[in-house]
Scaffold this motif. Structure first.
Motif, PDB file in Angstrom:
ATOM      1  N   GLN A 111       0.823  -1.218   0.000  1.00  0.00           N
ATOM      2  CA  GLN A 111       0.000   0.000   0.000  1.00  0.00           C
ATOM      3  C   GLN A 111       0.860   1.272   0.000  1.00  0.00           C
ATOM      4  O   GLN A 111       0.341   2.364  -0.108  1.00  0.00           O
ATOM      5  CB  GLN A 111      -0.892   0.014   1.241  1.00  0.00           C
ATOM      6  N   LEU A 112       2.165   1.105   0.169  1.00  0.00           N
ATOM      7  CA  LEU A 112       3.046   2.276   0.217  1.00  0.00           C
ATOM      8  C   LEU A 112       3.872   2.356  -1.063  1.00  0.00           C
ATOM      9  O   LEU A 112       4.166   1.333  -1.679  1.00  0.00           O
ATOM     10  CB  LEU A 112       3.983   2.155   1.429  1.00  0.00           C
ATOM     11  N   PRO A 113       4.252   3.561  -1.440  1.00  0.00           N
ATOM     12  CA  PRO A 113       5.020   3.690  -2.688  1.00  0.00           C
ATOM     13  C   PRO A 113       6.492   3.301  -2.499  1.00  0.00           C
ATOM     14  O   PRO A 113       7.381   4.128  -2.651  1.00  0.00           O
ATOM     15  CB  PRO A 113       4.855   5.169  -3.032  1.00  0.00           C
ATOM     16  N   VAL A 114       6.743   2.049  -2.161  1.00  0.00           N
ATOM     17  CA  VAL A 114       8.100   1.594  -1.864  1.00  0.00           C
ATOM     18  C   VAL A 114       8.773   1.087  -3.149  1.00  0.00           C
ATOM     19  O   VAL A 114       8.118   0.503  -4.002  1.00  0.00           O
ATOM     20  CB  VAL A 114       8.031   0.459  -0.815  1.00  0.00           C
ATOM     21  N   ASP A 115      10.093   1.353  -3.263  1.00  0.00           N
ATOM     22  CA  ASP A 115      10.816   0.893  -4.459  1.00  0.00           C
ATOM     23  C   ASP A 115      11.776  -0.240  -4.139  1.00  0.00           C
ATOM     24  O   ASP A 115      12.099  -1.051  -4.987  1.00  0.00           O
ATOM     25  CB  ASP A 115      11.636   2.058  -5.055  1.00  0.00           C
ATOM     26  N   GLU A 116      12.257  -0.262  -2.897  1.00  0.00           N
ATOM     27  CA  GLU A 116      13.355  -1.177  -2.577  1.00  0.00           C
ATOM     28  C   GLU A 116      13.204  -1.677  -1.138  1.00  0.00           C
ATOM     29  O   GLU A 116      12.698  -0.960  -0.286  1.00  0.00           O
ATOM     30  CB  GLU A 116      14.658  -0.358  -2.706  1.00  0.00           C
ATOM     31  N   ILE A 117      13.623  -2.931  -0.909  1.00  0.00           N
ATOM     32  CA  ILE A 117      13.696  -3.354   0.494  1.00  0.00           C
ATOM     33  C   ILE A 117      15.131  -3.796   0.791  1.00  0.00           C
ATOM     34  O   ILE A 117      15.829  -4.321  -0.083  1.00  0.00           O
ATOM     35  CB  ILE A 117      12.690  -4.479   0.851  1.00  0.00           C
ATOM     36  N   LYS A 118      15.550  -3.526   2.032  1.00  0.00           N
ATOM     37  CA  LYS A 118      16.895  -3.931   2.449  1.00  0.00           C
ATOM     38  C   LYS A 118      16.732  -5.018   3.494  1.00  0.00           C
ATOM     39  O   LYS A 118      16.241  -4.757   4.606  1.00  0.00           O
ATOM     40  CB  LYS A 118      17.640  -2.744   3.084  1.00  0.00           C
ATOM     41  N   ILE A 119      17.163  -6.226   3.104  1.00  0.00           N
ATOM     42  CA  ILE A 119      17.039  -7.337   4.056  1.00  0.00           C
ATOM     43  C   ILE A 119      18.032  -7.079   5.190  1.00  0.00           C
ATOM     44  O   ILE A 119      19.212  -6.784   4.950  1.00  0.00           O
ATOM     45  CB  ILE A 119      17.333  -8.693   3.380  1.00  0.00           C
ATOM     46  N   ASP A 120      17.567  -7.181   6.416  1.00  0.00           N
ATOM     47  CA  ASP A 120      18.407  -6.832   7.559  1.00  0.00           C
ATOM     48  C   ASP A 120      19.653  -7.713   7.621  1.00  0.00           C
ATOM     49  O   ASP A 120      19.615  -8.911   7.309  1.00  0.00           O
ATOM     50  CB  ASP A 120      17.613  -6.968   8.858  1.00  0.00           C
ATOM     51  N   LYS A 121      20.747  -7.072   8.060  1.00  0.00           N
ATOM     52  CA  LYS A 121      22.022  -7.783   8.055  1.00  0.00           C
ATOM     53  C   LYS A 121      22.024  -9.012   8.968  1.00  0.00           C
ATOM     54  O   LYS A 121      22.767  -9.958   8.733  1.00  0.00           O
ATOM     55  CB  LYS A 121      23.186  -6.848   8.367  1.00  0.00           C
TER      56      LYS A 121
END
Ligand code: C2E
Ligand code: CA
Ligand code: CA
Length: 629
Positions: free
Chosen positions: A533-543
């Motif tokens: 539902q949010l205009p997200v482009d990228e996700i960063k998988i937690d280290k």
């Protein structure tokens, strides 16, 4: 039905009833009148006829008078002392004379009477002629007084009376109903005054206390929490003293309006007393202190325009939690107030009530003032950690990470000073500095022909900064950097602290063309579905998942599943915490798009990063991961 309508209908019905009663009474009295009035009229008529006769009239003289009886009677007869009929004049010749049916003794004894023949009623009146043995009998056909007849005579006055009484009753109903309304309004006003602060219109201390207690009674304390917050406005006394009480009052009014707007329901906020406002937050279980502070203290952020002046004020926020700190409204309010003093002691803008004093407070106190100076004196620096595109094997961007070298303590880890900045509100200033520096340095790279994407971190509290988006827009414009070269990283926890607010700010950034990345993905509670539902482009998988993915099959599965799901949603995936070659290879095999970590490069000063970019250009595509480790 409304009270006014009820009154109107009631009074109209009763006025119509009264008119009907009045008409009925007058109708019956008209009938009655007709019966009694007619005989006396006939008698008078007889007298007048007799007066036309000479004294001691002869029978002939009387008989001659009969045809001149006029219109007053239907028939005029003459009888002698035995009741014998000696003459009759009939208006309607041929109809049987009622006298035929009347007993002569009765006729002579009574002066008037009624006789009914074939459903027709006749009235007769006998008048003896003085000085003679004769008597005149006047007979009148008594036409029945019907309703139509009656209405013909009395219809108009009754109609008028009806109109007047309808008008009167309508008017009366209106007057009474407006009286009632005014009374009700006065009662409501009195009730409102008893529960509200007259200056701000917010619930007063008692009313808010009741609301808190009622809410607590309906809460399931094993699952739900409640936060009671209190805001103390700074410099309020100074404003009152220097600008006058009307300015102080206006300020309180404006603060009340802003607080009410920021909350879901207006009765959540109340004026505690003086310059203190209390707020009840029901969904506080998952919210962080920063998010709460962002929502509440954020309302004071913009200037207040009072009497043509712009006033900037700050506030201190104290928070007490149910059931952790207290279970009743008065105790929670008291603890929230105590938390304000605890916050002040630690030069914080917000604090959650603490029973024991925090040991690190004094040390932190030193750091808070130092951080304020550090921002001003330029002790902060941005380091850049490269991001590697796993397909092209090119450095395609970097994450900007803040560094602070303290004059006495040396390097302070960002985890520490960022937390202080967030607690004290300094984070706004810090983020602005980060954005300014990152955009400027990225634009320099851009100008020298190296197209880079630069990522900057935002805190939850930044999402409440209305000036953030305009600032980013003006920085991009000022440095002529295309918006797609800027990425903002926000942790999913920050995003979920106030999803509505996050959505609004992210939309604005999206419209600007800035990319949005979800940081530390997997550590919070959000799902990819949520993020859709949010205009997200990228996700960063937690280290934490990435670093252990070789040793832990579970972590590897999480990383693999996240990459698959994110790709299904059309999102780019960045893996951070890439500490060795094996991780890098596995991520590559899993189809991850971008990698970041110590194996590729540690965060480094801007100059080193530019030098590294030049070196990798020279090395071309084969071994970028071996550079600058
Ligand atoms: P973060 O946003 O998750 O940043 C990544 C952190 O992971 C950085 O720590 C980075 O040095 C570290 N890291 C990168 N690669 C590796 C790796 O291979 N292994 C390990 N163990 N760690 C790696 P750093 O620079 O200490 O920053 C810590 C946190 O401080 C950041 O986490 C971020 O939350 C916050 N932070 C740093 N700079 C800023 C800033 O300018 N603004 C805000 N709001 N937060 C910042
Ligand atoms: Ca980050
Ligand atoms: Ca991260």
């Amino acid at each position: 039905m409304q009270q006014r309508t009820k009154l109107l209908v009631g009074s109209l019905a009763s006025s119509l009833g009264i008119i009907a009663l009045f008409a009925g009474i007058s109708f019956t009295s008209a009938l009655d009148l007709a019966r009694h009035r007619i005989p006396s009229l006939l008698h008078e008529h007889n007298q007048r006829l007799i007066e036309t006769l000479p004294k001691q009239p002869s029978l002939e003289q009387i008989q001659a008078m009969l045809p001149h009886h006029g219109t007053r009677s239907d028939s005029l007869s003459i009888i002698d002392t035995q009741g014998r009929l000696l003459g009759i004049t009939d208006k309607h010749p041929g109809t049987p004379s009622p006298l035929v049916y009347i007993d002569s003794e009765y006729l002579l004894a009574a002066s008037s009477g009624y006789t009914t023949i074939d459903d027709n009623e006749y009235i007769w009146v006998t008048t003896p002629i003085p000085d003679s043995p004769y008597t005149i009998v006047n007979t009148h056909h008594n036409a029945r007084v019907g309703l139509r007849e009656f209405m013909k005579h009395i219809g108009v006055p009754i109609g008028f009376a009806a109109l007047i009484s309808i008008w009167l009753s309508t008017w009366g109903a209106m007057v009474i109903s407006s009286l009632f309304r005014r009374l009700n309004e006065q009662r409501a006003q009195l009730e409102h005054q008893a529960h509200h602060d007259p200056l701000t219109g917010l619930p007063n201390r008692d009313a808010l206390s009741n609301t808190i207690d009622t809410t607590i009674a309906h809460l399931d304390s094993s699952k739900q929490t409640l936060a009671v917050c209190m805001i103390d406005l700074h410099q309020f006394k100074e404003i009152n003293d220097s600008l006058g009480h009307h300015c102080g009052d206006e300020l309180l009014r404006q603060v009340a309006i802003r607080l009410s707007k920021a909350l879901q329901t207006p009765d959540q906020a109340g004026r505690f007393y003086g310059n203190k406002f209390a707020i009840m937050l029901t969904n506080a279980g998952t919210a962080t202190i920063d998010a709460i502070a962002g929502t509440l203290l954020g309302t004071l952020e913009n200037a207040f325009e009072i009497d043509g002046r712009y006033l900037y004020i700050r506030g201190t926020l104290g928070i007490a939690l149910y059931p952790e700190h207290a279970v009743t409204a008065p105790a929670l309010l008291q603890k929230a107030e105590a938390a304000i003093f605890q916050a002040r002691d630690n030069t914080q803008y917000a604090a959650i009530f603490r029973t024991l004093d925090n040991k690190g407070a004094a040390e932190r106190l030193g750091l808070i003032n130092d951080l304020r100076n550090a921002l001003r004196d330029g002790q902060l620096e941005l380091h850049y950690q490269p991001k590697l595109d796993l397909r092209s094997r090119h450095i395609i961007g970097a994450e900007a990470l803040a560094r602070w070298t303290h004059p006495q303590h040396g390097a302070i880890p960002p985890d520490q000073f960022i937390e202080i900045a967030e607690r004290t509100g300094l984070i706004k200033e810090l983020t602005r500095w980060v954005l300014e520096t990152a955009v400027q340095q990225c634009a320099q790279c851009h100008a020298s022909g190296k197209a880079m994407k630069i990522s900057a971190n935002l805190s939850a509290i930044n999402l409440h900064d209305d000036e953030l988006v305009p600032l980013i827009a003006s920085l991009l414009k000022q440095h002529k950097l295309p918006a797609q070269n800027l990425v903002v990283e926000i942790t999913e926890t920050a995003m979920m602290a106030d999803p509505a607010r996050a959505k609004e700010q992210l939309r604005k950034l999206d419209v600007l063309g800035v990319s949005i990345s979800i940081d530390d993905f997997g550590t919070g509670y959000s799902s990819l579905g949520h993020l859709r539902q949010l205009p997200v482009d990228e996700i960063k998988i937690d280290k934490s998942f990435v670093m252990d993915m070789i040793a832990s099959e579970d972590d590897a599965s999480i990383v693999r599943a996240t990459i698959g799901l994110a790709h299904d949603l059309g999102l780019e995936v960045v893996a951070e915490g890439v500490e060795d070659e094996a991780i890098l290879k596995q991520l590559s095999d899993m189809g991850c798009d971008i990698a970041q970590g110590y194996y590729i490069a540690r965060p480094m000063p801007a100059a080193d990063f530019i030098a590294m970019l030049e070196k990798t250009d020279d090395l071309a595509e084969d071994k970028p991961a071996a550079v600058s480790r």
